[in-house]
Design an enzyme around this catalytic site. Structure first.
Site, mmCIF file in Angstrom:
data_model
loop_
_atom_site.group_PDB
_atom_site.id
_atom_site.type_symbol
_atom_site.label_atom_id
_atom_site.label_comp_id
_atom_site.label_asym_id
_atom_site.label_seq_id
_atom_site.Cartn_x
_atom_site.Cartn_y
_atom_site.Cartn_z
ATOM 1 N N THR A 135 0.823 -1.211 0.000
ATOM 2 C CA THR A 135 0.000 0.000 0.000
ATOM 3 C C THR A 135 0.858 1.264 0.000
ATOM 4 O O THR A 135 0.531 2.248 -0.665
ATOM 5 C CB THR A 135 -0.931 0.006 1.226
ATOM 6 O OG1 THR A 135 -1.857 -1.085 1.119
ATOM 7 C CG2 THR A 135 -1.710 1.308 1.322
ATOM 8 N N LEU A 406 -3.590 -7.210 4.388
ATOM 9 C CA LEU A 406 -2.126 -7.217 4.500
ATOM 10 C C LEU A 406 -1.463 -6.027 3.812
ATOM 11 O O LEU A 406 -0.286 -6.090 3.443
ATOM 12 C CB LEU A 406 -1.546 -8.509 3.901
ATOM 13 C CG LEU A 406 -2.191 -9.829 4.356
ATOM 14 C CD1 LEU A 406 -1.510 -10.996 3.684
ATOM 15 C CD2 LEU A 406 -2.142 -9.964 5.864
ATOM 16 N N CYS A 407 -2.178 -4.930 3.648
ATOM 17 C CA CYS A 407 -1.622 -3.755 2.966
ATOM 18 C C CYS A 407 -1.109 -4.123 1.573
ATOM 19 O O CYS A 407 -0.057 -3.641 1.144
ATOM 20 C CB CYS A 407 -0.513 -3.101 3.792
ATOM 21 S SG CYS A 407 -1.098 -2.348 5.315
ATOM 22 N N ASN A 408 -1.830 -4.996 0.893
ATOM 23 C CA ASN A 408 -1.461 -5.399 -0.465
ATOM 24 C C ASN A 408 -2.727 -5.458 -1.307
ATOM 25 O O ASN A 408 -3.224 -6.541 -1.630
ATOM 26 C CB ASN A 408 -0.743 -6.751 -0.449
ATOM 27 C CG ASN A 408 -0.021 -7.040 -1.749
ATOM 28 O OD1 ASN A 408 -0.600 -6.949 -2.823
ATOM 29 N ND2 ASN A 408 1.256 -7.380 -1.662
#
Length: 676
Positions: A135, A406-408
């Site tokens: 992110t 997961l900030c993805n």
């Protein structure tokens, strides 16, 4: 379960080798892991005891001053900082003649620094980033005048070969920045490290002013990054040292010196980055010239963290040797974990785990795959299992893992087949980062991530496989219902009925001999109570207080009591059981001194605003506070569909249901129709 691993025995798989000294290293250096299965090394890895001891001793024996002064203590700080800077460059194989290193808070801070510098270029800049970007790397696009997301590796290859038009206009004077992760933080897939060199060698006009930014944070935690070949190295590389060593909390931006001009256009300057400043009748300043990092490290550096980093390099090498050895060890474990989870099957043959791996990556090849396994679970009917429930059970078993997006965002959208409109719909439906809305529209909204590190051992792998096998593998077929009660639909019946009297605590199974009322707000006595924090008056959840799962309420309808038992460890003097009247008598809520009922401040439960009456009894508050080690007490929702909350809001459905249980069978039957 097949493929079970015998813990504690060193093994080889032909390409990678288990480090037989890890168990002793863990015993000596990582006491915090003695009763824990830690599988979140991609978040941060634990720190060894000797690192803390060495750092503490260093700080106690030496006086470190502010490096902006000229005192002896300040000069000591300056010398140590530059020594660590050099050690960090050599850790990456980077020649200090060709590279400079800027200390930052973490990898994200390094990305943001590059983004801010490029954002101040005249005419802005073009930005290209890979789908697997974290992110923080995606966020750089907000500084760009134009941006593009590369959806596949093949698209990047075609762009580098100038076979597609994803890049910037070849006739534009605008700068460009191409960014990608060396390793996906979602599933550990490793991307080609040859792209920066390929971009630099390209003769296409659109590539001549495009720089490369490599996010190496996930990669370098378990694998060596070699920047010795300047022609192949990225222009800018970011990493977080705490992902490698556990401590200190520090990151770095590594700059290829010949690629530094775009960063020199930054207008902002902080203390320590300039030689002189005028600010009265004139606005003028001169940046420092002796070392490019001195222009970008604003203010006083985190002196003690940098000095601790020097100790981290020494301790890490002493304990584990090289990153190559760590890579071999973690790849061995990841391969065992992947194969073990892949082998799990329900009795009907359906797989338990849906594992997210690129077709061209293999856990037997550390060049293509890092030590991360991403998955979701399905039950024997093929339905998704809530990741929040997996996390809660894992926490009770002292298994530390990561769930969610997961900030993805690109990786999650790709593997879970989530279109942008679906993600926006999920947001409108209440999904937020960190909440428990993890299955919406028939699809999971995130994944379970298991990540391994230098001090992971075979027991960690075995423990998680056994955990999944114990809680989520169906071992036998359910018999057909034998009740003679007629059913309105021949294919549906209730086998057992469990309610949760206290929100987020343990459930209570309704006896099969009882008929159970379904009210407009849901099942009778379900989520009738909740626990609230005594300070904030907000409802507690098992996600924040996992020990709530050890609280087991029982409805004693004959005695008119809610009996509550805590099954966790307590002091000898503390009681593990308490009883609460089921009646709606307001006296338990009244303050003895004022005879007024205590009301919760408006708060949110499952995304909705609620109000509830708290019990005034100090005995009740003491029971729950002692059990959970959190200052809290019991509260009860007023009757009515607008104030009772559960994950399944029956008031939104037009239901006409009557349920009854057969006295001769453990099955339950639902009579009537459901209209959605």
């Amino acid at each position: 379960m097949t493929g079970e691993i015998q813990a504690g025995h060193p093994e080889e798989d032909g390409k990678h080798c288990y480090n037989e000294h890890i168990d002793q290293i863990r015993y000596d250096e990582y006491p915090m892991l003695s009763d824990t299965v830690y599988l979140d090394h991609a978040g941060t890895t634990p720190y060894p005891k000797s690192l803390i001891e060495r750092s503490s001793s260093d700080l106690m024996q030496n006086l470190f001053g502010n490096p902006h002064s000229n005192s002896s203590s300040s000069q000591l700080s300056s010398r140590r900082i530059e020594d660590v800077r050099l050690r960090a460059l050599r850790f990456l194989g980077a020649n200090p003649d060709d590279f400079d290193l800027v200390f930052v808070a973490n990898a994200t801070a390094g990305m943001k620094l590059v983004a801010e510098c490029f954002g101040e270029q005249r005419g802005g800049f073009w930005y290209g980033y890979h789908r697997d970007a974290h992110t923080s790397l995606v966020g750089v696009r907000e500084y760009a005048a134009e941006h593009h997301c590369f959806m596949e590796d093949e698209e990047v290859k075609q762009w580098l070969q100038a076979q597609c038009c994803s890049g910037s206009d070849p006739h534009s004077p605008r700068l460009g920045l191409f960014a990608y992760p060396a390793q996906s933080n979602l599933n550990g897939r490793r991307l080609p490290l040859t792209w920066p060199g390929g971009l630099r060698r390209s003769c296409h006009l659109s590539h001549r002013r495009v720089y490369s930014l490599l996010d190496a944070a996930a990669f370098v935690s378990t694998s060596p990054l070699d920047l010795s070949d300047v022609s192949q190295a990225p222009d800018f590389t970011v990493l977080s040292f705490y992902k490698v060593f556990g401590f200190p909390d520090l990151g770095a931006l590594i700059i290829r010196k010949s690629s530094s001009p775009p960063l020199s256009r930054r207008r902002y300057f902080g203390g320590g980055t300039v030689e002189m400043v005028t600010c009265t009748t004139d606005s003028w300043h001169i940046k420092k010239q002796d070392g490019f990092h001195k222009q970008l490290e604003d203010g006083t550096l985190p002196i003690h963290s940098i000095i601790a980093l020097g100790s981290a390099f020494e301790v890490h090498e002493k304990l584990f040797g090289s990153l190559e050895r760590i890579s071999s060890h973690t790849s061995f474990l990841a391969n065992k974990l992947y194969k073990g989870l892949s082998s799990l099957r329900h009795t009907n043959g359906l797989p338990v785990c849906v594992l997210y791996k690129e077709p061209d990556s293999s856990y037997e090849d550390s060049r293509a795959q890092g030590p991360i396994v991403a998955l979701n679970l399905r039950n024997s009917r093929g339905d998704w299992i809530s990741n929040a429930e997996v996390e809660k059970l894992a926490t009770i078993r002292n298994i530390q893992l990561r769930i969610g997006g997961l900030c993805n965002p690109g990786g999650v959208a790709s593997f879970l087949d989530l279109a942008p409109w679906e993600m926006k719909r999920n947001f409108s439906a209440g999904q937020r980062c960190g909440n428990e809305d993890d299955i919406l529209g028939g699809k999971p909204t995130g994944v379970i991530r298991l990540s391994l590190g230098a001090m992971s051992n075979i027991r960690d792998v075995t423990a998680f496989i056994r955990f999944v096998h114990e809680f989520f593998v169906k071992h036998r077929h359910s018999p057909e219902p034998t009740s003679g009660i007629p059913r309105s639909h021949p294919d549906f019946y209730i086998e057992t009925l469990t309610i949760f009297p206290i929100k987020s605590c343990g459930g209570w199974q309704v006896p099969s001999s009882l008929a159970w009322e379904i009210k407009p707000e849901g099942l009778a006595w379900d989520r009738e109570w909740c626990l609230v924090h005594q300070g904030t008056r907000t409802a507690l959840s098992q996600k924040r207080v996992p020990r709530m799962a050890l609280i087991h309420p029982t409805l004693d309808l004959e005695s008119g009591l809610l009996r509550i038992r805590y099954d966790g460890p307590l002091l000898r003097s503390a009681s593990n059981e308490i009883s609460i009247p089921l009646s709606a008598d307001p006296s338990p809520f009244q303050d003895p001194s004022t005879q007024t009922i205590k009301q919760c401040s408006p708060s949110h439960v499952c995304g909705d605003s609620i109000s509830a009456s708290t019990y005034a009894s100090p005995r009740i508050a003491a029971f729950f506070t002692t059990a959970l080690s959190t200052p809290c007490t019991l509260a009860r929702f007023p009757p009515g569909p607008s104030t009772r909350h559960s994950k399944f809001h029956t008031q939104h459905l037009n239901r006409q249901l009557t349920s009854s249980f057969s006295s001769s069978s453990s099955k339950a039957t639902v009579l009537g129709t459901v209209k959605a």
